[in-house]
Structure formats: structure tokens, C-alpha cells
Design an enzyme around this catalytic site. Structure first.
Site, PDB file in Angstrom:
ATOM      1  N   LYS A 111       0.829  -1.209   0.000  1.00  0.00           N
ATOM      2  CA  LYS A 111       0.000   0.000   0.000  1.00  0.00           C
ATOM      3  C   LYS A 111       0.858   1.251   0.000  1.00  0.00           C
ATOM      4  O   LYS A 111       0.504   2.254  -0.617  1.00  0.00           O
ATOM      5  CB  LYS A 111      -0.945   0.007   1.211  1.00  0.00           C
ATOM      6  N   LYS A 192      -3.572 -10.971  -6.855  1.00  0.00           N
ATOM      7  CA  LYS A 192      -4.797 -11.209  -6.097  1.00  0.00           C
ATOM      8  C   LYS A 192      -5.985 -10.474  -6.715  1.00  0.00           C
ATOM      9  O   LYS A 192      -5.839  -9.360  -7.205  1.00  0.00           O
ATOM     10  CB  LYS A 192      -4.556 -10.702  -4.666  1.00  0.00           C
ATOM     11  N   LYS A 195     -10.708  -5.247  -5.687  1.00  0.00           N
ATOM     12  CA  LYS A 195     -11.681  -4.298  -6.238  1.00  0.00           C
ATOM     13  C   LYS A 195     -11.010  -3.043  -6.776  1.00  0.00           C
ATOM     14  O   LYS A 195     -11.607  -2.292  -7.523  1.00  0.00           O
ATOM     15  CB  LYS A 195     -12.724  -3.942  -5.179  1.00  0.00           C
TER      16      LYS A 195
END
Ligand code: TYM
Length: 327
Positions: A111, A192, A195
Site C-alpha cells: 500500500k 490477487k 476491487k
């Protein structure tokens, strides 16, 4: 009865990865355990959120929980920010967590690369998650494979606290599904399903239309070998077999047997049907529940009350042990 604890972030629409890796398994645990299921809005704000969107997404996840079959008569369903003890225990645990340990978390590193503006809250994310779990003395935490490191740090912190003071926290165990603990992108089976993928064909949302669900499965990457096998060399196909297995309850071996002489086209056709059928009851119930504001409110209010009671019991012990003067 042992305690099960899990949570999902209200940060946009959920994918079938969230469903297979987590939500679906929440339902099955309700009868055997005392379960708590949280909507972790305090985790969501570790990256920028539009307030209006966050409010909407929080109620969306709550309605999804209920539409999927979580039952407020069996489980405690609540919103994280309604129970201040999460932040309070989180602070105590922060004072016992090594900076290096947090900097090594893969989710933080990923992130931190993705966002230009990285705040301390993103680094401390796993400590708040540890507080979530430890407050309720949970034995099991049903999550996807990507949360394994966070459960490890939770166990570490629990052990550290228990040995520094005295037996206080239950050491939790991760609970991942046998197949589907890591659902991959439909467009790139090495990453992975998420969304936030810029390619909308890479993921299926729990609330996608039936038409889009089928379409995305048809467009999913397989490979050119044409062979029907369940192997790491055929990661795209393997991922689709895992999705099938999760919805149909068949084992990957049974699926291979059924389709090895039929080919990818027919398999994808059936897979579309299996996913659409599997999600239909949830999709049908969602809208009605989501529109019933009074019902949603009654669920999260009652949940917050029950959760607060349990959380405060643990927090009082913790405060006493670290040397805070009781009021
Ligand atoms: P979150 O909100 O990112 O994801 C919710 C759940 O979905 C699982 N998941 C997947 N499983 C399989 N395949 C995928 N592609 C996939 N993508 C997501 C996640 O593993 C997760 O179980 N940190 C947590 C939320 C959290 C939490 C907690 C969980 C906060 N406090 C306490 C358990 C206990 C998270 O970000 O999940």
C-alpha cells in the site's frame, strides 16, 4: 463455546474474493461458535475516504452481511467505531510493537507503494487489527490468505503481553478455507483479485449483475495448452476451478474429472451458472435489506451494545495490568 472474530473494510464494493475467502465462511461458523463480525470503518480511513462514501459503504457491508445470511440473533454484528475500546487497546498495543515489525508487513509495503501520501495510521493498521481480535478473546479468525501476517503479529502481541504481565489474551488462530483462500485476478492469475484493479474484468463484484458475472468469466484468462488440469502451471484455470469448487462444493479433482473431456468453453459456461446461482439469494435479498434503514440501525445499535460489554471487560483488565489507576 469458543469465539470467532472477523471483519471487513467498508472501502468500496466487495468482490467474490472477499465472499469466498471470508464472508461465506462467516455464515457457516455461526451455529458452532459465538461469533462477532465487524465492519472496520476505522481501518478504512487508513487511506483517504470520502465521508459520504464511507457512510454509504459501511451500510452496504452491513446489508451484505445480512443478505449473505449473518443472523443478528446468533452473531454480534457491529461497526468498529461504535466501540471505543478498539482504539484504546490499540494504543496500549502500539506501545509494545516494534517499528521494524510493522515496516516489514507486506500489506503495508504494497500500500505504501501505491499511495503517494502514507500516514502513520497505515503503518499501525495491524496493531488496531490485533486489538479487534484480542478484545474479544477470539480463538479463530476466518480470513483470506492475505491476512496471515496480520494474524501472526496479533499472536505475537498477545504472547508478549501475556508474558510481560500475566495470562490475559487468548492466542487466536487463523482459519482459511481449504480452497479459495486466495482468489486471483481473472486477467492476471499471478495477482490477487482486488476491487481496486484498474481492469474491471479482473474482478467480479458480489453485487455485479448476472450478465456481467457471466461475461467476466467468459473473458477470464486460461491458457493455450487446452489441457484440463488443476496445477500451478495453469494458474488461470486453477483459479477458476477454485471458484467453482467454492460455490459448487465439489472438490477440484471432481471438477477436473467432469470437464477434462469437455474443454474450457463448456466449463466457463457452467462456472458462470454456478456463480450466478450461488449468489442469487444474496443478490435478491440485498436491496430490500439495504433500503430498510430502521432495521439496519437496530442491528448495529444492538451489536455495538453487546460488543462494548465484552470489549470493556478485557480493556479493564489490560488497563489494570499496565498500571493505570481505575476510575
Ligand atoms: P479486507 O477488507 O481487505 O478483506 C476482507 C476479507 O476478504 C479476504 N479477501 C480475499 N480472500 C480470498 N481471495 C481474495 N482475492 C481476497 N481479497 C480479500 C481478506 O483476507 C479478508 O478476510 N485487515 C482486514 C480487515 C480486518 C480484520 C480485523 C479481519 C480488520 N480487523 C480483525 C479479521 C479480524 C482486511 O483488510 O480485510
Amino acid at each position: 463455546k469458543k469465539i470467532v472474530y472477523s471483519g471487513i473494510q467498508p472501502s468500496g464494493s466487495l468482490t467474490i474474493g472477499n465472499y469466498i475467502g471470508a464472508l461465506k465462511n462467516f455464515i457457516e461458523l455461526q451455529d458452532e461458535y459465538n461469533c462477532l463480525y465487524c465492519i472496520v470503518d476505522m481501518h478504512a480511513i487508513t487511506v483517504a475516504q470520502e465521508p459520504k462514501e464511507l457512510r454509504k459503504n459501511t451500510l452496504d457491508v452491513l446489508a451484505l452481511y445480512l443478505a449473505a445470511g449473518l443472523d443478528p440473533k446468533k452473531s454480534i454484528i457491529y461497526i468498529q467505531s461504535h466501540v471505543p475500546a478498539h482504539a484504546e487497546l490499540g494504543w496500549v498495543l502500539n506501545t509494545m510493537t516494534g517499528l521494524g515489525q510493522l515496516q516489514r508487513m507486506t500489506q503495508f509495503k504494497d500500500k505504501a507503494k501505491k499511495y503517494t501520501d502514507v500516514q502513520a495510521g497505515l503503518l499501525n493498521y495491524p496493531v488496531l487489527m490485533a486489538a479487534d481480535i484480542l478484545l474479544y478473546q477470539a480463538s479463530y479468525v476466518p480470513v483470506g490468505e492475505d491476512q496471515r501476517q496480520h494474524i501472526e503479529i496479533t499472536r505475537d502481541l498477545a504472547q508478549r503481553f501475556n508474558s510481560r504481565y500475566s495470562e490475559t489474551f487468548t492466542i487466536p488462530e487463523i482459519l482459511t478455507p481449504k480452497v479459495g483462500a486466495r482468489i486471483m485476478s481473472l486477467k492476471d492469475p499471478s495477482s490477487k483479485m482486488s476491487k481496486s484493479d484498474s481492469n474491471k474484468d479482473a474482478f467480479i463484484l458480489i453485487l455485479d449483475s448476472e450478465e456481467n458475472t457471466r461475461k467476466k468469466i467468459k473473458r477470464a484468462v486460461t491458457d493455450s495448452s487446452g489441457e484440463f488440469r488443476y496445477s500451478d502451471e495453469q494458474a488461470g484455470l486453477k483459479n477458476l476451478i477454485n471458484i467453482h469448487a467454492s460455490f459448487s462444493g465439489m472438490s477440484p479433482e471432481e471438477i477436473v474429472k467432469k470437464y477434462e473431456n469437455l474443454g474450457y468453453g463448456e466449463f466457463k459456461e457452467d462456472l458462470g451458472e454456478v456463480v450466478v446461482e450461488g449468489l442469487r439469494p444474496l443478490r435478491e435479498r440485498f436491496k430490500e435489506i439495504r433500503d430498510d434503514k430502521a432495521y439496519l440501525e437496530s442491528v448495529y445499535k444492538e451489536g455495538a451494545e453487546k460488543a462494548s460489554y465484552l470489549a470493556n471487560k478485557t480493556l479493564r483488565k489490560v488497563y489494570k495490568k499496565v498500571g493505570f489507576i481505575p476510575r
